[in-house]
Structure formats: structure tokens, C-alpha cells
Design an enzyme around this catalytic site. Sequence first.
Site, PDB file in Angstrom:
ATOM      1  N   LYS A   1       0.701  -1.053   0.105  1.00  0.00           N
ATOM      2  CA  LYS A   1       0.029  -0.124  -0.101  1.00  0.00           C
ATOM      3  C   LYS A   1       0.875   1.207   0.097  1.00  0.00           C
ATOM      4  O   LYS A   1       0.667   2.314  -0.484  1.00  0.00           O
ATOM      5  CB  LYS A   1      -1.004   0.040   1.181  1.00  0.00           C
TER       6      LYS A   1
ATOM      7  N   GLU B   1      10.457  -5.593   2.959  1.00  0.00           N
ATOM      8  CA  GLU B   1      10.615  -7.167   2.396  1.00  0.00           C
ATOM      9  C   GLU B   1      10.222  -7.169   1.051  1.00  0.00           C
ATOM     10  O   GLU B   1      10.532  -8.002   0.110  1.00  0.00           O
ATOM     11  CB  GLU B   1       9.809  -8.234   3.295  1.00  0.00           C
TER      12      GLU B   1
ATOM     13  N   GLY C   1      -4.163  -3.552   6.457  1.00  0.00           N
ATOM     14  CA  GLY C   1      -3.527  -4.657   5.825  1.00  0.00           C
ATOM     15  C   GLY C   1      -4.540  -6.089   6.128  1.00  0.00           C
ATOM     16  O   GLY C   1      -4.758  -6.818   5.227  1.00  0.00           O
ATOM     17  N   ARG C   2      -4.517  -6.308   7.290  1.00  0.00           N
ATOM     18  CA  ARG C   2      -5.235  -7.551   7.817  1.00  0.00           C
ATOM     19  C   ARG C   2      -6.655  -7.638   7.307  1.00  0.00           C
ATOM     20  O   ARG C   2      -7.399  -8.695   7.275  1.00  0.00           O
ATOM     21  CB  ARG C   2      -4.955  -7.990   9.256  1.00  0.00           C
TER      22      ARG C   2
ATOM     23  N   GLU D   1      -3.230  -8.852  15.749  1.00  0.00           N
ATOM     24  CA  GLU D   1      -2.645  -7.554  15.166  1.00  0.00           C
ATOM     25  C   GLU D   1      -3.767  -6.564  15.740  1.00  0.00           C
ATOM     26  O   GLU D   1      -3.174  -5.178  16.054  1.00  0.00           O
ATOM     27  CB  GLU D   1      -2.166  -7.564  13.877  1.00  0.00           C
TER      28      GLU D   1
ATOM     29  N   HIS E   1      -3.253 -35.002  16.283  1.00  0.00           N
ATOM     30  CA  HIS E   1      -1.726 -36.024  16.316  1.00  0.00           C
ATOM     31  C   HIS E   1      -0.400 -35.062  16.683  1.00  0.00           C
ATOM     32  O   HIS E   1       0.465 -35.457  16.480  1.00  0.00           O
ATOM     33  CB  HIS E   1      -1.561 -36.860  15.195  1.00  0.00           C
TER      34      HIS E   1
ATOM     35  N   LYS F   1      10.945  -2.433  12.901  1.00  0.00           N
ATOM     36  CA  LYS F   1      11.327  -2.090  11.744  1.00  0.00           C
ATOM     37  C   LYS F   1      12.524  -1.102  11.855  1.00  0.00           C
ATOM     38  O   LYS F   1      13.514  -0.719  11.287  1.00  0.00           O
ATOM     39  CB  LYS F   1      10.155  -1.456  10.909  1.00  0.00           C
TER      40      LYS F   1
END
Length: 530
Positions: free
Chosen positions: A211, A217, A268-269, A355, A386, A501
Site C-alpha cells: 500500500k 521485505e 492490511g489484515r 494484530e 496428532h 522495523k
Amino acid sequence: MKYNNFDKLTAYKRLLDLVPRGKGFDFVSQLTAERVRKAVVPLAAGFTYSWAAKAVDDPVIEALQALADEQELIEKYQALIDGETMNTGENRKVLHHLLRGQLGKPVLHEGKNLGEFYAHELDRFSAFADAVHAGKIRGSTGKAFTTAVQIGIGGSDLGPRALYLALENWAAAEGKGHLQAKFISNVDPDDASQIVARCTLEETIFVLVSKSGTTQETLANELFVKDKLTKAGLDPSKHMVAVTSETSPLAHNPAYLDSFYIDDFIGGRYSSTSAVGGVILSLAFGPKVFKELLAGAHKADKNALEPKVLANAALLDALIGVWERNFLGYPYTAVLPYSQALSRFPAHLQQLDMESNGKGVNREGLPLAYSTGPVVFGEPGTNGQHSFYQLLHQGTDVVPLQFVGFIESQRGDDVEVDGSVSQTKLKANLAAQIVAFAKGKTDSNRNKEFLGGRPSSLIYGKRLTPQALGALLAHFENKVMFQGFVWNINSFDQEGVQLGKVLTKKVLAAKAGGNSGDSALDAYSEILGI
């Protein structure tokens, strides 16, 4: 509307008085066939929310309704829908609901109708995907695209990746597949290298998602991919589109085939139903499939406006979660989908919940005297059985559980073994686990004793389709939103990701000479060979 810390409410004190009822809830006697049939709430797109195996009874439900009313949860949701500034940390609107349809009045910002803006971008990337599928847009050697790779991290990866995997089998069964999708997220070069090595580059289109256009990254991975394309004799500008904001360096940039836009009002999420998820899903399955997902989400959003908790699955789920977190004292919750298609859905919900509601101050920045968001984790059943179910069954902590299950598989491809097909075995395991967690088992050998008393909910539907997936996504988004309103926190910023960051930039700057100003940081940099 008033924004109050919830420990100041009358309903809070009422719920405190009811704690013994939850702590002493007798699952053995109270989890009856009648309760299983009656303790259900319709969700959307064919889903039902079951709260039968939760430690709540009528007095608790009535007190939770009082909490919802006193804290004005529906009114705050409507205010969010209508475009009021709900992200107080960044002074922004919160408009992911508007991506899937209008529920309130038109939302305007600086003269722009934002509902129309989002709809226009949906039309643009839908037309782009159709053109790719028709072979009208091709790579730099003239070959049609067969693979799409999303480059993004956090909300630009977790949600879209989870949704793609959730529909991959369905699309194969329904003949809806167009392009295969892959994802690059980690700045670890092994991630990008592995994905690129598995692609035929001249038949691959990359979707760069940032955005701000400055995500470290993502930009590192973009340059990695562009280097590979260039070395393969390909023109990167013919193999890449951008999803970004109109003010970012990626916007209106000839280095990309096209750019599709979101704005600062889409977190974002919460962005999977924007171009962040829409471009890759439309390339993979077609725009019509993505629009079906939006329709399912819109139905769940509309249902979440219902003021009565026993008619509003997202609200009830949220309030029971508050009951478990703040009154019963359970700091964790596990999301356990009995569907391999939802293999990455818990990872998305982990970000969505932790978040959003991992906050220690209220909307005004004042410290809170009560707990907020839980730790969220999960894996698909039956794999989890398991793995970590041992602790869930017999560990010292009670972990509330959220199961998701389906009557039918996506493909319908099955085989009978020992008198039942695999889908039936999957559902049998799900039913057994709910009752085992709730009722437990006595045994003279304490090592084989199950104390029970482990509460769970169940969301179940017929089959995982695009509409069902959209409804499921919106259900959890709305659950998290309602809990944030209860706790009087801002669920829509994420300052907790920023400090790392900042220090990373100091480390990288110090690499050129000097030090970071923090001796411990310099020492860790040294032992890591930076």
C-alpha cells in the site's frame, strides 16, 4: 455514543457475579441432545454457529446482551459503516465492509465517493483478469500467462494465500481454475528463490502488493524477481502489476503492466476483499468467483447488524470470547478447521485477531486494567489431533476452541474403507473431539483421565464454496471488531510492528560504518555476521 472502558459498565459487574456459573458449568449433565439442537444461530451463506459446548447459560447470555447494549456495539458498527473515524491512532476511517457492498449511507472523503472508488477498482482488475484469461495480455515473449505470483507480506500475503488455498480444490472440481497462484512473502532469499525456480518465467505474472510502496521485505523480493526476469531475457514491466495506494511510488508507474488501488481506510489484515486479494484470486479463479466471495462476506456483514445476540453469530461469538477471556480467565483460543482447504486460515486469523486486539491502552491511549485479545493458534483437524491436542485435552490450561466443519468435501472424490468414506471419518472425528473436550473421561489411572470442561464452538455448513468462504472471513473480522469495541480499544492500527522495523534500519545503516547507538544491538549484529 459513549466510549467507556468496559470494567466501568454495569454489565461488567453483573458478569463478575456470574463467574461461578461459568466455572462450575457441568458439561456432562448440561451438554444434552436438546441443547445441541437448540443452541445455534444462523450465520450466512448456509453456515450455522453452534455454542452448545460453551460454558454459558441463560443468565450469562442475558448479561452478555446487556453488555452489548450498554457498550453500544451495534451503534458503533453502524458508525464505522457510515464512515466515522474509528481508527483513532491514525485518524482514519475503517472501510473494509464497503469493499463488499453498501450497508449505510454513502461514504465521502474530500469529495470522493469511496464506495464508487472501490467498485471502480473492482471493475478494473476484473477486466484485467478477463483479458489475461482471454490471452489479450501476454508476457514479453508473447506466451499466455499460466501462473500468478503474489509478492507481499503480512496482510498482503496471509489472507490472500489462505483464501486461494481454500478455493483451490473447489475450483478444480467446478472447472473454475485459470492460473495457478503462488506466494512470496519472507525477505529470506530462499523463499523467493524456491518459488521462482518452480515457475516458467515467460508464462508468469507477478502481483506486487504494498500500500505504501515502501515495504522493505516486499521491495527486496520485487528486485529479486526483476533480476531473475532480466537475466532470463524478459522485460519485467511486461510481467508485473502493482496493488498500492494512489500516492505511492508504485502508482501510475510504467514499470508495471497496470496498477490497482486501495487507500488508507483499508487495513492490511482487512484487505483480502480489496484488490490485495481480488487481483490474485481473480487471476486464479476468475472475477465471478471473487465476486461470489464478496457476496458471502456482504451477507455476513449485514447479519452482524442484528442487535439481538441470539440472532447475530458474530456478536455472540465475540461476547462469549470476552466472557472466556475476562471472566473465566482463559488467555488463549485455538481455531481448528476440519477442512484441509482451510490449512492457512488459522494463520490469517492469528494476524487478524492478535494484530487488531493485542493492545494495552484504550482508544485515548490510556492504560487498561483488564486483558484484551487472546493468543490465537490452530491447525486443521485431524492433523492437530496428532500434534498439540494432547495439551488441549490434558494440559494445565483450559483453551477455548473454535471448530469449523462441513457436511461435504469440496471435490467429492472419496473412497470407502472399513465401512465409511474419509469425509465421514473426518466428521466423526470432529463430533468426537467436541464431546471429548467438553465431557472428558474418568479413569482409575490418572494418566488416562480427561478432566473435560474444555469449551468449544462449532461453525458448520454444507460445503466450502466462495460464498461460504466470504461469510466465514467476514464472521471473524466482525467478531474481532466487536471485541475491540467491548474493550474500548482501537482494533485498526498496529504500532506494535513498527519498533522492530526502526531497529532493523539502524542495523542496516550501521553496516555501512559506525554503530547503531545500542551496544546490545551491535553485539547481536556481530554474532549474526551482519
